[in-house]
Enzyme design. Structure first.
Site, PDB file in Angstrom:
ATOM      1  N   SER A 192       0.789  -1.547   0.130  1.00 15.64           N
ATOM      2  CA  SER A 192      -0.199   0.658  -0.097  1.00 15.64           C
ATOM      3  C   SER A 192       0.259   1.556  -0.168  1.00 15.64           C
ATOM      4  CB  SER A 192      -1.093   0.392   1.075  1.00 15.64           C
ATOM      5  OG  SER A 192      -1.972   0.407   1.307  1.00 15.64           O
ATOM      6  N   ASP A 404      -8.960  -6.139  -4.951  1.00 13.73           N
ATOM      7  CA  ASP A 404      -8.535  -5.193  -3.878  1.00 13.73           C
ATOM      8  C   ASP A 404      -9.071  -3.562  -3.907  1.00 13.73           C
ATOM      9  OD1 ASP A 404      -6.947  -2.820  -2.697  1.00 13.73           O
ATOM     10  OD2 ASP A 404      -4.765  -3.315  -3.189  1.00 13.73           O
ATOM     11  N   HIS A 444      -6.829  -6.247  -0.454  1.00 16.18           N
ATOM     12  CA  HIS A 444      -6.079  -5.050  -0.453  1.00 16.18           C
ATOM     13  C   HIS A 444      -4.409  -5.385   0.415  1.00 16.18           C
ATOM     14  CE1 HIS A 444      -4.528  -0.951  -0.708  1.00 16.18           C
ATOM     15  NE2 HIS A 444      -4.592  -0.715   0.630  1.00 16.18           N
TER      16      HIS A 444
END
Ligand SMILES: *[C@@H]1O[C@H](CO)[C@@H](O)[C@H](O)[C@H]1NC(C)=O
Ligand SMILES: *[C@@H]1O[C@H](CO)[C@@H](O)[C@H](O)[C@H]1NC(C)=O
Ligand SMILES: *[C@@H]1O[C@H](CO)[C@@H](O)[C@H](O)[C@H]1NC(C)=O
Length: 532
Positions: A192, A404, A444
């Site tokens: 991320s 995601d 994610h």
């Protein structure tokens, strides 16, 4: 702890016995607080020997950090905490965890998440257990929030690139000082925001790392924030005719699975390639006289909004601002939640405009998005090619979950092709230093409906990771690439049940531009899949 040790092989047990901490290790660690004084910018806050199994209290457990307030350590180690100034008004705090059983003099730096602000204690625990001298840092401010950036550009600069660069250099000095031995190989792993930090290193300071593992990267940072604003603009707020409740989004997700799950040849709840899925929300529209209450259907206005939600975001000149949302990831996200996007709104208020009263709804537009990308504070966009990385001969592995709900996986394909065109390199030429692995059924960074566990950032602490082999996952594949010259062709993924930690299935994920292809047989066994 005992049951874990029992499952280990004899050779691991022998190496553990050999690595019992000597009294010298413990004393040297304790002394570090007085004896280590590398430069005027650095203050040693703490040094202590920590035996495996210690329940550590995270000293700066900010409520916005998702890390837990306590971490139970897995390895005997020396723990060092430093405070490093990055300017007169900014600085970071970092920890170096140096295991007794230091394997191959490996050094590893971990990244951050969101607008963080939070030291990655849960991941440190596991990478230290794997034998890496591990550094993690708070990215130049405390908490998963942009508030400390208010009227302090130094904190923004730290967030954009400087904190990870500074922590990496400081950590190298401290680790080799403590062990009185040089580091052999240096690694980075993050997801991320941490994925963006990894790409930032690959683009601008690749000499720091022999191997970089960057997951679900938040690069093209400004446009990523803009598309979260655009989602909000399209779907509106509760009460708006366009708005969908969480229950309605769940129904949309079920509809999309019905429409697209079979495209890959097997109905297993996972859309293997969301990029070929084109959702048709009209299939859920109410006929005359029907309502959501009576028939679980949506209005034409809602269907229009959903259709638009799954379109890419284009600028005023028709150029792409940011790719579309991953179909199938609807319920794993908060972008559909009816509030102005939290991270983007904080970034605009505290980093860009220095105005806590700045209002999202009255200011966001296509022109605004274009302006944000033009401003690009401290080059936070992270969209350069990999010319610098190629020159060093160092390696980059990226991965992106195809389910995601926070950062569209299409952006990772897009970055790969951007690098390919910009450097005029084919994928087999890129393979020398840059490999991308799409991970179907991964949300994610962690969790998801498919084989999401790949031994990466923020996955360990969600499972009994000490019982899952790390071979074939992204981190240990990178180690093999760097140290043995064996480049990863596939990444082994596992579907781990979060409640029980039981492995439900496994699959080898293919390297782009190859794709996971179903060959027939039980879809839960990896032999039923190939790469084409
Ligand atoms: C760690 O300590 C805290 C505070 O005493 C406690 O609440 C927590 O349950 C402990 N964790 C473990 C795994 O022992
Ligand atoms: C945001 O909107 C307000 C009111 O609509 C306006 O006064 C202000 O100038 C805008 N700010 C920016 C930075 O565009
Ligand atoms: C951003 O990158 C450009 C191009 O590499 C460079 O000239 C510029 O100095 C950078 N700006 C900042 C604020 O780092």
């Amino acid at each position: 702890m005992k049951s874990v040790i029992l499952t280990w092989t004899a050779s691991v047990l022998f190496s553990l016995a050999a690595a019992a901490p000597s009294a010298g290790f413990e004393q040297q660690c304790a002394r570090l607080a007085q004896s280590y004084s590398p430069d005027a910018q650095t203050k040693v806050l703490l040094s202590e020997f920590v035996p495996a199994g210690t329940n550590l209290t995270n000293p700066d457990n900010h409520p916005s950090c998702q890390t837990k307030p306590f971490t139970v350590t897995l390895a005997d180690m020396c723990r060092l905490r430093l405070k490093v100034a990055t300017s007169d008004t900014s600085g970071l705090e970092m920890e170096a965890w140096m295991p007794v059983d230091w394997k191959e003099n490996r050094y590893l730096v971990l990244g951050n998440g969101g607008l963080g602000g939070c030291i990655a204690y849960p991941d440190m625990t596991f990478t230290t257990w794997l034998g890496f001298a591990t550094v993690a840092h708070n990215n130049g401010h405390l908490g998963d929030t942009a508030k400390p950036m208010l009227n302090n550009p130094g904190v923004v600069e730290d967030y954009a690139y400087r904190a990870i660069k500074t922590a990496t250099k400081s950590g190298k000095k401290a680790v080799s000082h403590f062990y009185k031995s040089p580091l052999k190989k240096s690694y980075y792993m993050g997801c991320s925001s941490g994925g963006r930090q990894g790409l930032k290193a690959a683009q601008d300071f690749p000499e720091e790392f022999d191997g970089i593992v960057a997951g679900a990267p938040a690069n093209d940072f400004n446009n990523l924030f803009s598309i979260t604003g655009n989602y909000h603009k399209i779907m509106g707020k509760p009460g708006d005719a366009t708005y969908l409740s969480q229950e309605q989004w769940t129904a949309i997700r079920d509809l999309i699975i019905k429409q697209c799950d079979g495209l890959d040849g097997v109905v297993d709840g996972v859309i293997e390639e969301p990029r070929i899925c084109n959702p048709r929300p009209e299939a859920m529209m109410c006929a005359a006289g029907q309502t959501w209450k009576s028939h679980k259907c949506i209005t034409a206005t809602q269907a229009s909004a959903v259709r638009k939600f799954f379109e890419p975001f284009y600028g005023s000149d028709g150029n792409l601002i940011y790719p579309r949302f991953d179909p199938g990831a609807e319920v794993t996200t908060d972008v559909t939640g009816g509030e102005s996007p939290q991270f983007a709104t904080e970034w605009y208020k505290y980093a860009v405009f220095n105005d806590p009263n700045w209002d999202f709804d009255s200011n966001f537009s296509v022109a605004f998005a274009e302006e944000m990308n033009r401003i690009d504070l401290y080059n936070v966009s992270t969209w350069k090619d990999l010319t610098a990385l190629k020159k060093t001969g160092h390696k980059l592995l990226t991965y992106h979950g195809l389910q995601d709900g926070l950062i569209s996986s299409e952006n990772s394909y897009r970055y790969y092709e951007h690098v390919s065109r910009s450097m005029s390199l084919t994928s087999s030429e890129l393979d020398e230093f840059y490999r991308y692995f799409p991970i179907p059924g991964q949300s994610h960074c962690h969790s998801g409906d498919g084989n999401w566990f790949i031994g990466a950032t923020s996955q360990f602490a969600r499972t009994k990771a000490t019982e899952i082999p790390t071979e074939g996952g992204v981190l240990m594949s990178m180690v093999k690439w760097v140290e043995e010259g064996v480049a990863p062709e596939r990444i082994l993924g596992r579907n781990i049940d979060l409640a029980t930690s039981v492995e439900k299935s496994s699959k080898e994920h293919c390297k782009w531009p190859l794709k996971n292809v179903y060959l027939g047989g039980d879809a839960n066994v990896k032999e039923s899949w190939g790469c084409q």
